[in-house]
Design an enzyme around this catalytic site. Structure first.
Site, PDB file in Angstrom:
ATOM      1  N   LYS A 142       0.884  -1.216  -0.026  1.00  0.00           N
ATOM      2  CA  LYS A 142       0.099   0.030   0.112  1.00  0.00           C
ATOM      3  C   LYS A 142       0.965   1.066   0.133  1.00  0.00           C
ATOM      4  O   LYS A 142       1.979   1.334   0.767  1.00  0.00           O
ATOM      5  CB  LYS A 142      -1.054  -0.009   1.289  1.00  0.00           C
ATOM      6  N   SER A 223      -9.788   2.364   2.515  1.00  0.00           N
ATOM      7  CA  SER A 223      -8.847   3.024   2.095  1.00  0.00           C
ATOM      8  C   SER A 223      -7.669   1.793   1.473  1.00  0.00           C
ATOM      9  O   SER A 223      -6.805   2.403   0.670  1.00  0.00           O
ATOM     10  CB  SER A 223      -7.859   3.649   3.361  1.00  0.00           C
ATOM     11  N   SER A 247     -10.312  -0.647   7.117  1.00  0.00           N
ATOM     12  CA  SER A 247      -9.763  -0.417   5.940  1.00  0.00           C
ATOM     13  C   SER A 247      -8.955  -1.485   5.265  1.00  0.00           C
ATOM     14  O   SER A 247      -8.823  -1.621   4.253  1.00  0.00           O
ATOM     15  CB  SER A 247      -8.760   0.810   5.884  1.00  0.00           C
TER      16      SER A 247
END
Length: 508
Positions: A142, A223, A247
């Protein structure tokens, strides 16, 4: 009569005004519809092309059946037999990213490409050894996790070209395990803490990520949306996400993959752009539970926190599982019972637990500390807000009300936050103890608030689809440091249900 009509007209106009005000308020709190927005894809394609130069792509694509939807164990077996090389495996994913992510109407789940991915794969091929763990397995990380070969932006325009000098601690662990960092996955900007109108999966750095099950119509959620979309569409073997409140869980459930948010700090968050130091947690996003265990073990720095990867398919037999929240027709309870466990309907009260308050208490100070520690181009939240205002159409397309409100917080009450964490922990522990439960379960991210604040582990597994056809997950939670137990419970459930769906609409 005229007076009566006049009064009636006034009432009608007043009600219309109230309705309009309510509509405008709702609109301001509702995310905008997704758009086809992808930034700087030419740069990614160029990096891919330079690495694939001289590689026979038809031969690589012919290896599809050895790679698509395969587990880490399957990939290792193919490599051991000489049917596949690390270079071929890495090239296969790079080719798919170019075609299905960076191409026309692509998913836009990938924010950056490791310029040395093929080089690293070739080095592993040149020093053959028995494939184990994460050795040679491509991983997407990420884009709020520091990497010293690619920018780490947190989705912001201000940091879009910011490459830290050092890897995050967990990236170092992955590299030491032999994993190949394939690239960075897109995220909802600043871990979905930019503006209430911003759609999930959008960032000023990379644009809008789309859900491969139904692009533009079905949200990629949370997210860690880029990590979820990438794993679901086989753009990488596995991915790393982060979670503050749901998330990892939300995008994993909506993409019909496994999302594992371990006990807080089991995987180090050092070198991760923070949202809330109280709650931020790093975790695996994979196609199956065993892969989640392998990726977890390769991501930890403290080996005392390692889990046994030999998971038990019959682990749920004789266990008591608490069903939290709505369970129409007892569909979830019946699946738990079919695994040999007892299902008990329970309630997990959330009153007095305010994750938004915790985030607002943490965010400004945490982010300022990160920006200064790693010598980022902007050194504070205030500087970031001011920078965005200089070109809001790109840098803050949907606004920045959440970070502006957080920047106004000047009264910090650490004791109140700590008390809230303890309250969340005691509620979960009391519920498990009083009802003699081994774990709790709920659909998707319905019950993530308390375990997020408590720092307790969660793991979601594909379970079925909603009436509208969207994938759903069964999300299990356990007490602090019961990560191995949770993995066994989830694995046992996964083996009995085998409910993972494979997206097709993005291929059209």
């Amino acid at each position: 009569m005229k007076i009566t009509l006049k009064i009636a007209l006034i009432v009608i106009l007043a009600l219309a005004g109230i309705s309009l005000a309510a509509f405008m308020l709702l609109k301001s709190l509702t995310p905008n519809q997704e758009e086809r927005i992808a930034y700087d894809k030419d740069k990614q394609v160029a990096l891919i092309d330079s690495q694939l130069a001289g590689i026979d792509l038809e031969k690589i694509r012919a290896k599809k059946d050895l790679i698509m939807e395969k587990s880490i164990e399957n990939l290792h077996a193919a490599i051991s037999k000489g049917e596949l090389t690390y270079e071929e495996l890495t090239a296969f994913y790079l080719d798919r990213i170019k075609t299905y992510d960076a191409g026309e109407k692509g998913l836009n789940a990938v924010a950056a490409i490791n310029p040395k991915a093929i080089e690293e794969a070739r080095a592993l091929d040149a020093s053959p050894t028995t494939p184990t763990g994460m050795r040679g397995i491509p991983v997407l990380v990420k884009d709020n996790i520091n990497t010293n070969t690619m920018p780490t932006s947190g989705g912001t325009y201000a940091l879009k070209d910011f490459t830290p000098s050092d890897n995050a601690e967990m990236v170092t662990a992955l590299v030491n395990s032999g994993a190949i960092i394939l690239g960075k996955s897109n995220l909802s900007e600043l871990a979905n803490f930019m503006d209430t109108r911003m759609p999930s999966g959008y960032s000023s750095k990379a644009g809008q990520t789309h859900n491969p099950f139904n692009p533009l119509e079905l949200s990629p959620e949370g997210s860690s949306s880029g990590s979820g979309a990438a794993v679901a569409a086989n753009l990488s073997a596995v991915a790393i996400g982060t979670e503050t409140t749901g998330s990892i869980i939300a995008p994993s459930a909506i993409h019909s993959i496994v999302g594992f948010k371990p006990t807080k700090d089991a995987i180090s968050a050092t070198g991760v752009i923070p949202l809330s130091s109280t709650m931020d947690t790093v975790g695996p996003m994979t196609k199956n539970v065993k892969d989640a265990a392998a990726l977890y073990n390769a991501s930890i720095s403290d080996t005392s926190k390692a889990v046994d990867e030999n998971l038990n398919a019959d682990f749920l037999k004789g266990k008591r599982i608490g069903i939290v929240g709505k369970d129409p027709n007892q569909a979830l309870a019946n699946k738990i019972k079919a695994c040999g466990a007892e299902a008990v309907a329970v309630e997990l009260p959330e009153e007095g637990i305010d994750n938004e308050h915790i985030i607002n208490q943490d965010f400004k100070n945490d982010l300022n500390r990160y920006l200064q520690t790693y010598n980022a181009p902007v050194k504070s939240l205030a500087e970031l807000i001011a920078f965005n205002k200089e070109d809001a159409s790109r840098r803050a397309k949907y606004g920045q009300n959440l970070i502006e409100e957080a920047n106004e917080v000047n009264e910090f009450d650490k004791a109140k936050v700590e008390a809230m964490v303890k309250k969340a922990q005691s509620r979960i522990d009391d519920l498990l103890r009083d009802n003699k439960l081994d774990a709790l379960v709920f659909y998707d991210n319905e019950g993530v608030l308390l375990p997020a604040v408590a720092g307790y582990p969660e793991l979601t597994v594909p379970v079925d689809a909603s009436e509208e056809g969207a994938p759903r997950g069964a999300t299990f939670i356990a007490s602090q440091n019961e990560d191995e137990k949770l993995l066994n419970i989830a694995y046992s459930f996964e083996q009995k249900t085998a409910a993972r769906a494979i997206p097709q609409n993005y291929l059209k």
